[in-house]
Design a protein around this motif. Sequence first.
Motif, PDB file in Angstrom:
ATOM      1  N   GLU A  71       0.836  -1.207   0.000  1.00 51.79           N
ATOM      2  CA  GLU A  71       0.000   0.000   0.000  1.00 51.79           C
ATOM      3  C   GLU A  71       0.869   1.255   0.000  1.00 51.79           C
ATOM      4  N   ASP A  75       0.857   4.318  -2.621  1.00 47.79           N
ATOM      5  CA  ASP A  75       0.569   5.667  -2.123  1.00 47.79           C
ATOM      6  C   ASP A  75       1.697   6.645  -2.454  1.00 47.79           C
ATOM      7  N   ASP A  79       1.161   9.794  -4.809  1.00 52.18           N
ATOM      8  CA  ASP A  79       1.412  11.112  -4.211  1.00 52.18           C
ATOM      9  C   ASP A  79       2.414  11.909  -5.045  1.00 52.18           C
TER      10      ASP A  79
END
Length: 248
Positions: A71, A75, A79
């Motif tokens: 994860e 992310d 981002d």
Amino acid sequence: MVTLSDSVVVVTGAASGMGRSMAHEFADAGAAVAVVDIDADGAASVADAIGSAGGEAIAVDGDVTDTESVERIVDLTVDEYGTIDVLCNNAGVLDDFAPVGETTDDLWNGILDVNLTGPFYLTRAALPALRDGSDEGVVINTASVAGKVAGGGGAAYTTSKHGLIGFTKQLAHDYGPEIRANAVCPGAVETGMTEEMIEDLEAMTADTPAGRYADPEEIASVVAFLASDEASFVHGTAVDVDGGWLVD
């Protein structure tokens, strides 16, 4: 050279070998690359080299067998770059050609965790990003000739790569045309992981049509093609990049 400008690519196992070559190939084609590896220093070195050559890359240390780490990989990439267009599940480990009777529980589970469960974890986590644009997302899994025949690895490795090809086909079935999923099946490739087997590689490839083992860059160029629009009608297949190993 294929063009992948404005694409965001995640490559696992990218600190060395085929993964490193893939990361450089994608960056040279204009993509922004998330260089993912459990070896943080190695990933940083590859990302720095890409940046020094004028490319765009970030290093992400991550363990594909851990869901929280997976994860985090997704992310951090989203981002930084806003999305994921291409996912290359390349991280893999060997089993030293161990037959069934010599395969321990730890060896079996360790090989399948990295080679099969890891791609499942990361693909599942990346699905929202891969499906969030108007263009299709792309998943490319590094399988092996051992995913099609016996003799290219031991019991655990062969099973994991057969499973990865099956996973690739199911992914294409479930998510096409939103996602275009394919696999590559290298034969003998000279990498850091195989350097102790170099004499075996030479013997294994002497009778192939190519008569030699591959350089990692030769695998990377095929992967970049599969990620590009030039391969837009290639879905759910496992492409042999094996010097003719599987001809006979």
